[in-house]
Design a protein around this motif. Structure first.
Motif, PDB file in Angstrom:
ATOM      1  N   VAL A 229       0.837  -1.204   0.000  1.00 46.15           N
ATOM      2  CA  VAL A 229       0.000   0.000   0.000  1.00 46.15           C
ATOM      3  C   VAL A 229       0.872   1.254   0.000  1.00 46.15           C
ATOM      4  CG1 VAL A 229      -1.681   1.333   1.326  1.00 46.15           C
ATOM      5  CG2 VAL A 229      -1.962  -1.129   1.099  1.00 46.15           C
ATOM      6  N   SER A 230       1.988   1.214   0.723  1.00 44.55           N
ATOM      7  CA  SER A 230       2.881   2.380   0.753  1.00 44.55           C
ATOM      8  C   SER A 230       3.469   2.642  -0.634  1.00 44.55           C
ATOM      9  CB  SER A 230       3.989   2.175   1.777  1.00 44.55           C
ATOM     10  OG  SER A 230       4.920   1.200   1.353  1.00 44.55           O
ATOM     11  N   ILE A 231       3.774   1.577  -1.368  1.00 48.07           N
ATOM     12  CA  ILE A 231       4.291   1.748  -2.731  1.00 48.07           C
ATOM     13  C   ILE A 231       3.230   2.379  -3.624  1.00 48.07           C
ATOM     14  CG2 ILE A 231       5.048   0.510  -4.803  1.00 48.07           C
ATOM     15  CD1 ILE A 231       6.419  -1.506  -2.958  1.00 48.07           C
ATOM     16  N   VAL A 232       2.003   1.879  -3.534  1.00 49.80           N
ATOM     17  CA  VAL A 232       0.909   2.422  -4.348  1.00 49.80           C
ATOM     18  C   VAL A 232       0.675   3.890  -4.015  1.00 49.80           C
ATOM     19  CG1 VAL A 232      -1.570   2.270  -4.832  1.00 49.80           C
ATOM     20  CG2 VAL A 232      -0.205   0.184  -4.660  1.00 49.80           C
ATOM     21  N   ILE A 233       0.666   4.212  -2.718  1.00 51.92           N
ATOM     22  CA  ILE A 233       0.459   5.604  -2.313  1.00 51.92           C
ATOM     23  C   ILE A 233       1.612   6.478  -2.796  1.00 51.92           C
ATOM     24  CG2 ILE A 233       0.344   7.157  -0.327  1.00 51.92           C
ATOM     25  CD1 ILE A 233      -1.172   4.978   1.161  1.00 51.92           C
ATOM     26  N   GLY A 234       2.840   5.967  -2.714  1.00 58.00           N
ATOM     27  CA  GLY A 234       3.986   6.729  -3.175  1.00 58.00           C
ATOM     28  C   GLY A 234       3.924   7.028  -4.665  1.00 58.00           C
ATOM     29  N   ILE A 235       3.561   6.019  -5.459  1.00 56.10           N
ATOM     30  CA  ILE A 235       3.451   6.220  -6.906  1.00 56.10           C
ATOM     31  C   ILE A 235       2.326   7.193  -7.225  1.00 56.10           C
ATOM     32  CG2 ILE A 235       2.906   5.083  -9.101  1.00 56.10           C
ATOM     33  CD1 ILE A 235       4.327   2.601  -8.029  1.00 56.10           C
ATOM     34  N   ALA A 236       1.169   7.003  -6.575  1.00 56.11           N
ATOM     35  CA  ALA A 236       0.034   7.901  -6.814  1.00 56.11           C
ATOM     36  C   ALA A 236       0.375   9.336  -6.421  1.00 56.11           C
ATOM     37  CB  ALA A 236      -1.184   7.409  -6.036  1.00 56.11           C
ATOM     38  N   SER A 237       1.095   9.501  -5.316  1.00 54.65           N
ATOM     39  CA  SER A 237       1.498  10.844  -4.885  1.00 54.65           C
ATOM     40  C   SER A 237       2.472  11.463  -5.872  1.00 54.65           C
ATOM     41  CB  SER A 237       2.147  10.776  -3.495  1.00 54.65           C
ATOM     42  OG  SER A 237       1.259  10.237  -2.542  1.00 54.65           O
ATOM     43  N   GLY A 238       3.392  10.643  -6.396  1.00 55.18           N
ATOM     44  CA  GLY A 238       4.330  11.150  -7.383  1.00 55.18           C
ATOM     45  C   GLY A 238       3.646  11.613  -8.655  1.00 55.18           C
ATOM     46  N   VAL A 239       2.714  10.796  -9.154  1.00 55.49           N
ATOM     47  CA  VAL A 239       1.990  11.148 -10.379  1.00 55.49           C
ATOM     48  C   VAL A 239       1.149  12.397 -10.162  1.00 55.49           C
ATOM     49  CG1 VAL A 239       0.237  10.390 -12.014  1.00 55.49           C
ATOM     50  CG2 VAL A 239       1.973   8.776 -11.225  1.00 55.49           C
ATOM     51  N   SER A 240       0.382  12.420  -9.085  1.00 53.63           N
ATOM     52  CA  SER A 240      -0.495  13.568  -8.840  1.00 53.63           C
ATOM     53  C   SER A 240       0.325  14.831  -8.565  1.00 53.63           C
ATOM     54  CB  SER A 240      -1.433  13.277  -7.666  1.00 53.63           C
ATOM     55  OG  SER A 240      -0.697  12.973  -6.489  1.00 53.63           O
ATOM     56  N   GLY A 241       1.460  14.685  -7.868  1.00 50.96           N
ATOM     57  CA  GLY A 241       2.303  15.841  -7.614  1.00 50.96           C
ATOM     58  C   GLY A 241       2.911  16.414  -8.888  1.00 50.96           C
ATOM     59  N   LEU A 242       3.337  15.542  -9.798  1.00 51.31           N
ATOM     60  CA  LEU A 242       3.882  16.009 -11.076  1.00 51.31           C
ATOM     61  C   LEU A 242       2.812  16.712 -11.902  1.00 51.31           C
ATOM     62  CD1 LEU A 242       6.141  12.975 -12.076  1.00 51.31           C
ATOM     63  CD2 LEU A 242       6.894  15.244 -11.346  1.00 51.31           C
ATOM     64  N   LEU A 243       1.604  16.156 -11.901  1.00 55.32           N
ATOM     65  CA  LEU A 243       0.506  16.795 -12.643  1.00 55.32           C
ATOM     66  C   LEU A 243       0.137  18.144 -12.021  1.00 55.32           C
ATOM     67  CD1 LEU A 243      -1.777  13.701 -13.327  1.00 55.32           C
ATOM     68  CD2 LEU A 243      -0.438  14.980 -15.003  1.00 55.32           C
ATOM     69  N   LEU A 244       0.105  18.192 -10.697  1.00 53.72           N
ATOM     70  CA  LEU A 244      -0.181  19.456 -10.018  1.00 53.72           C
ATOM     71  C   LEU A 244       0.883  20.491 -10.339  1.00 53.72           C
ATOM     72  CD1 LEU A 244      -1.871  21.045  -7.928  1.00 53.72           C
ATOM     73  CD2 LEU A 244      -0.413  20.057  -6.146  1.00 53.72           C
ATOM     74  N   SER A 245       2.132  20.063 -10.340  1.00 55.21           N
ATOM     75  CA  SER A 245       3.229  20.965 -10.670  1.00 55.21           C
ATOM     76  C   SER A 245       3.114  21.475 -12.102  1.00 55.21           C
ATOM     77  CB  SER A 245       4.565  20.241 -10.478  1.00 55.21           C
ATOM     78  OG  SER A 245       5.634  20.986 -11.016  1.00 55.21           O
ATOM     79  N   PHE A 246       2.751  20.584 -13.024  1.00 58.31           N
ATOM     80  CA  PHE A 246       2.666  20.950 -14.438  1.00 58.31           C
ATOM     81  C   PHE A 246       1.524  21.929 -14.702  1.00 58.31           C
ATOM     82  CE2 PHE A 246       1.179  20.324 -18.782  1.00 58.31           C
ATOM     83  CZ  PHE A 246       2.355  20.403 -19.512  1.00 58.31           C
ATOM     84  N   PRO A 251       6.467  24.264  -7.855  1.00 58.89           N
ATOM     85  CA  PRO A 251       7.695  23.460  -7.766  1.00 58.89           C
ATOM     86  C   PRO A 251       7.347  21.983  -7.642  1.00 58.89           C
ATOM     87  CG  PRO A 251       7.789  25.343  -6.276  1.00 58.89           C
ATOM     88  CD  PRO A 251       6.388  25.288  -6.795  1.00 58.89           C
ATOM     89  N   ALA A 252       8.021  21.145  -8.421  1.00 62.37           N
ATOM     90  CA  ALA A 252       7.620  19.745  -8.524  1.00 62.37           C
ATOM     91  C   ALA A 252       7.840  18.975  -7.223  1.00 62.37           C
ATOM     92  CB  ALA A 252       8.386  19.077  -9.669  1.00 62.37           C
ATOM     93  N   GLY A 253       9.010  19.148  -6.589  1.00 64.18           N
ATOM     94  CA  GLY A 253       9.295  18.408  -5.369  1.00 64.18           C
ATOM     95  C   GLY A 253       8.288  18.678  -4.263  1.00 64.18           C
ATOM     96  N   PRO A 254       8.078  19.945  -3.877  1.00 61.66           N
ATOM     97  CA  PRO A 254       7.070  20.227  -2.856  1.00 61.66           C
ATOM     98  C   PRO A 254       5.672  19.764  -3.252  1.00 61.66           C
ATOM     99  CG  PRO A 254       8.521  22.104  -3.117  1.00 61.66           C
ATOM    100  CD  PRO A 254       8.888  21.137  -4.199  1.00 61.66           C
ATOM    101  N   ALA A 255       5.320  19.844  -4.552  1.00 61.38           N
ATOM    102  CA  ALA A 255       3.993  19.395  -4.988  1.00 61.38           C
ATOM    103  C   ALA A 255       3.822  17.905  -4.746  1.00 61.38           C
ATOM    104  CB  ALA A 255       3.789  19.720  -6.466  1.00 61.38           C
TER     105      ALA A 255
END
Length: 288
Positions: A229-246, A251-255
């Protein structure tokens, strides 16, 4: 709606590279974060994240933004701080959390000072907050190697790691694997923090380890499922953060870390394993 999600990754190579990077970080960092949480070492991970800064800064001072130099320097500094904090807590009256806090503050101040001696404010921001949107092939290879090695090591050490979390005294009584397992685990922590440092910076690297792990605890009590579950949450957070940043030009990292934090807050409220709503309305589980 789908176009808003798919188009940035389909059209821009830097977004594709960032996506691969955050997936690699989530694969290795999530399970390590789960064991840090279960071993009550969450703040140790944060201290270690800052401990790698002086080594990476020395590598930067000697070779500029060189991946090998900063990686080797960060690994060396992280291991030195981990060993030094352990020795201080063992041979003095100072507890490990206090010694880690002291080394963490010294490391952060020393690292920022070293970077400032040669670099600009932009270089300092890159070191502190990462460059996830500027990952090159060598950095992606490093992140993939770290995540692969982490998964393999956790697969081999899974049983002693779980035993050490549940009953370390029992593990010491039946096996001598406790100390080697602990040292290897600390090595995995440092490795994943160094990998996360290249993408998210020293201030945010620990976020992709601890926030998904903490969120997963509200959804399951099984350690294996917690890791997944932590892996899934990490991937989902990464994808959503990159989209939010875009789309929001953030800034991508804080997003990415903000996205992981949002998942944590939702899990805190709605999670079925100790979430606030489930505690408020426990249901009929006590009835026959």
């Amino acid at each position: 709606m789908l176009d808003l999600v798919y188009a940035p990754f389909a059209e821009f190579e830097f977004m594709q590279r960032a996506l691969v990077g955050v997936i690699a970080i989530a694969l290795g960092g999530g399970p390590v974060g789960v064991f840090l949480m279960l071993r009550r070492m969450s703040l140790t991970g944060d201290a270690m994240a800052h401990a790698i800064l002086p080594g990476a800064a020395v590598g930067y001072l000697l070779a500029g933004l060189s991946l090998p130099a900063m990686t080797i320097g960060g690994l060396f500094a992280g291991i030195v701080v981990a060993v030094a904090a352990g020795l201080v807590s063992r041979f003095t009256s100072l507890k490990e959390d206090a010694s880690l806090a002291a080394f963490y503050l010294l490391s952060l101040a020393l690292g920022v000072t070293i970077v400032s001696l040669r670099g600009s404010n932009v270089d300092l921001l890159h070191v502190l907050f990462g460059t996830v949107l500027a990952l090159d092939d060598d950095t992606l290879l490093l992140l993939a190697s770290i995540s692969t090695l982490t998964v393999l090591a956790l697969a081999v050490l899974y049983r002693p790691l779980v035993l050490e979390c549940v009953d370390p005294v029992f593990l010491r009584s039946v096996s001598r694997a406790g100390t080697p397992t602990h040292l290897i685990f600390l090595g995995l922590v440092v490795m994943n923090l160094v990998g996360g440092f290249h993408a998210l910076g020293t201030l945010l690297a620990v976020g992709m380890m601890m926030l998904p792990a903490a969120a997963s605890r509200f959804w399951t009590s099984d350690i294996t499922m917690m890791m997944l579950v932590s892996i899934v949450i990490g991937i989902a957070s990464g994808v959503s953060g990159l989209l939010l940043s875009f789309h929001a030009e953030l800034p991508a990292g804080p997003a990415i870390i903000l996205s992981a934090g949002a998942v944590y807050v939702v899990s805190l409220v709605l999670g079925r394993e100790g979430g606030l709503l489930w505690l408020a309305w426990p249901g009929r589980h006590l009835e026959a």
